[in-house]
Design an enzyme around this catalytic site. Sequence first.
Site, PDB file in Angstrom:
ATOM      1  N   GLU A   1      77.749   1.277  30.537  1.00 49.98           N
ATOM      2  CA  GLU A   1      76.520   1.724  29.633  1.00 49.98           C
ATOM      3  C   GLU A   1      76.085   0.396  29.159  1.00 49.98           C
ATOM      4  O   GLU A   1      76.529  -0.389  28.175  1.00 49.98           O
ATOM      5  CB  GLU A   1      77.073   2.630  28.565  1.00 49.98           C
ATOM      6  CG  GLU A   1      75.623   3.143  27.882  1.00 49.98           C
ATOM      7  CD  GLU A   1      76.161   4.075  26.977  1.00 49.98           C
ATOM      8  OE1 GLU A   1      76.304   3.755  25.699  1.00 49.98           O
ATOM      9  OE2 GLU A   1      76.074   5.375  27.283  1.00 49.98           O
TER      10      GLU A   1
ATOM     11  N   TYR B   1      72.389  -2.380  28.357  1.00 53.72           N
ATOM     12  CA  TYR B   1      71.000  -2.175  27.900  1.00 53.72           C
ATOM     13  C   TYR B   1      70.445  -3.733  27.900  1.00 53.72           C
ATOM     14  O   TYR B   1      71.033  -4.677  27.990  1.00 53.72           O
ATOM     15  CB  TYR B   1      71.163  -1.493  26.409  1.00 53.72           C
ATOM     16  CG  TYR B   1      72.132  -2.202  25.427  1.00 53.72           C
ATOM     17  CD1 TYR B   1      71.721  -3.293  24.460  1.00 53.72           C
ATOM     18  CD2 TYR B   1      73.181  -1.590  25.286  1.00 53.72           C
ATOM     19  CE1 TYR B   1      72.862  -3.772  23.754  1.00 53.72           C
ATOM     20  CE2 TYR B   1      74.108  -1.979  24.529  1.00 53.72           C
ATOM     21  CZ  TYR B   1      73.956  -3.275  23.834  1.00 53.72           C
ATOM     22  OH  TYR B   1      74.788  -3.595  23.048  1.00 53.72           O
TER      23      TYR B   1
ATOM     24  N   CYS C   1      80.308  -1.872  27.916  1.00 58.25           N
ATOM     25  CA  CYS C   1      79.197  -1.580  27.057  1.00 58.25           C
ATOM     26  C   CYS C   1      78.638  -2.560  26.497  1.00 58.25           C
ATOM     27  O   CYS C   1      79.210  -3.419  25.802  1.00 58.25           O
ATOM     28  CB  CYS C   1      79.544  -0.406  25.950  1.00 58.25           C
ATOM     29  SG  CYS C   1      77.925   0.353  24.898  1.00 58.25           S
TER      30      CYS C   1
ATOM     31  N   TYR D   1      70.914   5.210  20.643  1.00 58.46           N
ATOM     32  CA  TYR D   1      72.320   4.238  20.082  1.00 58.46           C
ATOM     33  C   TYR D   1      73.659   4.795  20.188  1.00 58.46           C
ATOM     34  O   TYR D   1      73.774   5.825  19.919  1.00 58.46           O
ATOM     35  CB  TYR D   1      71.898   4.031  18.638  1.00 58.46           C
ATOM     36  CG  TYR D   1      70.610   3.202  18.256  1.00 58.46           C
ATOM     37  CD1 TYR D   1      70.599   1.926  18.155  1.00 58.46           C
ATOM     38  CD2 TYR D   1      69.396   3.861  18.280  1.00 58.46           C
ATOM     39  CE1 TYR D   1      69.651   1.225  17.925  1.00 58.46           C
ATOM     40  CE2 TYR D   1      68.163   3.084  17.820  1.00 58.46           C
ATOM     41  CZ  TYR D   1      68.122   1.713  17.897  1.00 58.46           C
ATOM     42  OH  TYR D   1      67.089   0.991  17.496  1.00 58.46           O
ATOM     43  N   SER D   2      74.179   4.154  20.787  1.00 62.96           N
ATOM     44  CA  SER D   2      75.668   4.466  20.799  1.00 62.96           C
ATOM     45  C   SER D   2      76.474   4.987  19.431  1.00 62.96           C
ATOM     46  O   SER D   2      76.286   4.033  18.747  1.00 62.96           O
ATOM     47  CB  SER D   2      76.523   3.415  21.678  1.00 62.96           C
ATOM     48  OG  SER D   2      76.409   3.101  23.031  1.00 62.96           O
TER      49      SER D   2
END
Length: 432
Positions: A430, A432, A390, A206-207
């Site tokens: 980044e 996901y 992101c 988790y960022s």
Amino acid sequence: MKLFYGIALIGATQALQMPIQAFKRTTLLRSSNPADECGVDMTNPCGPDMEANKKKGGGAPPTTLNEPFELFDPEEEAKLQGTGDLRARLELGAKFNLASGLNSYYEFNKSPSPPDDVMLSPCQDFLEHLDDNGTSDPPMNTIKAKAPGVATVLGVGKLITEDAPGDIRHVVLSVPEGFHYTEGQSLSVIPPGVDGKGKKYAPRLYSIASTRYGDTYDGKSVSLCVRRAEYYDPVTGNVDPEKKGVCSDFLCNLKPGDVVDVAGPVGKTMCLPKESLSTTPIIMIGTGTGVAPFRSFAHRLFVENTVASHIYKSKALLYLGVPVTGGLLYKSEFDHMERQSGGKFEAKYAISREMANEEGGKMYVQDLIKKDGDMLFDMVDNEGAVVYFCGLKGMMPGVLEAFEGICVKKGLDFKEKMGEWKKAGKWHVEVY
């Protein structure tokens, strides 16, 4: 000759404990004694281990006798733009704003700002050594997943309104002793239990949504922005509880006092520029919880009273995409930064279900990029801006297409230009 402005960082205050124990703002006089009124040893104030000075409240190197200076109380002045009200962030969630609380925001906004001819002393910033003011690598895997550390939940608050789809929570954890990280890194969370094969669940990344000092500003906490992963049955349209996200559901259901196995930190890709941070424009593009690292960037550069915030003289742009207004994450905080940054910070939103693009379709992040194309290209190509992405992997094709369109209009080869930017460290992704 430049003087140093004293800021005392009071450590070990737990934001969610009552009563809160913290020093109050106090005007003191500088002393010629190596140990000033705070009891801080000023004979050797700097160095990688600031724990001793932090516990004593920081301090300021003596320069001129009888020169007044003020102590800085993070409990009152450092959390969430000066409100000191982390509880309100967790309890009010999407309703949180900087005017909530006992008084208006402006009543609380009293963080000391040194004059133009005054510098902050890095001695007062007890975690600045983690990346040596941007010239070295951040901490990496100080806690291994095979032997995870235990973090304690300080609080969990919902960030979006009831009309916004899904469930997104702000999770604040008190991290294990000695665990430190820098902005842009991620935390590994190991959910409890075993999978269908009887094996322990793999760590989930988790960022991190807070700066290295955490929302508690004592360097002992970390904040996450977590979306509960849910699966909607295409026939009924209802959430299928059997297909919920294992780790995200676990995190969103946490209560203060619960414990979580964590490891890390990990990641170098999303960290702020190592060199010339003060003059580097920053472009942040994200969707939903992809705002997490950008919140940490923005807090470091435009909120916290550290060297980084005082040396940053450039421009930071945030582009954030969400489905509805009630899903805008941390908007109250970003609004404050826009007001207080003197034009150095600007947030732009693409609200897909409520806004239309120039063609009349839904407004997405890539539409904002197309609209600001010439400006963004100039910032990256000529001003040395660094671009960060992101969020959901599905946003990248549209974003890349937007930048390709900018290059085509300028008669440039997109792949060639992209390769040039990546080689220069101007392109960070980044997803996901």
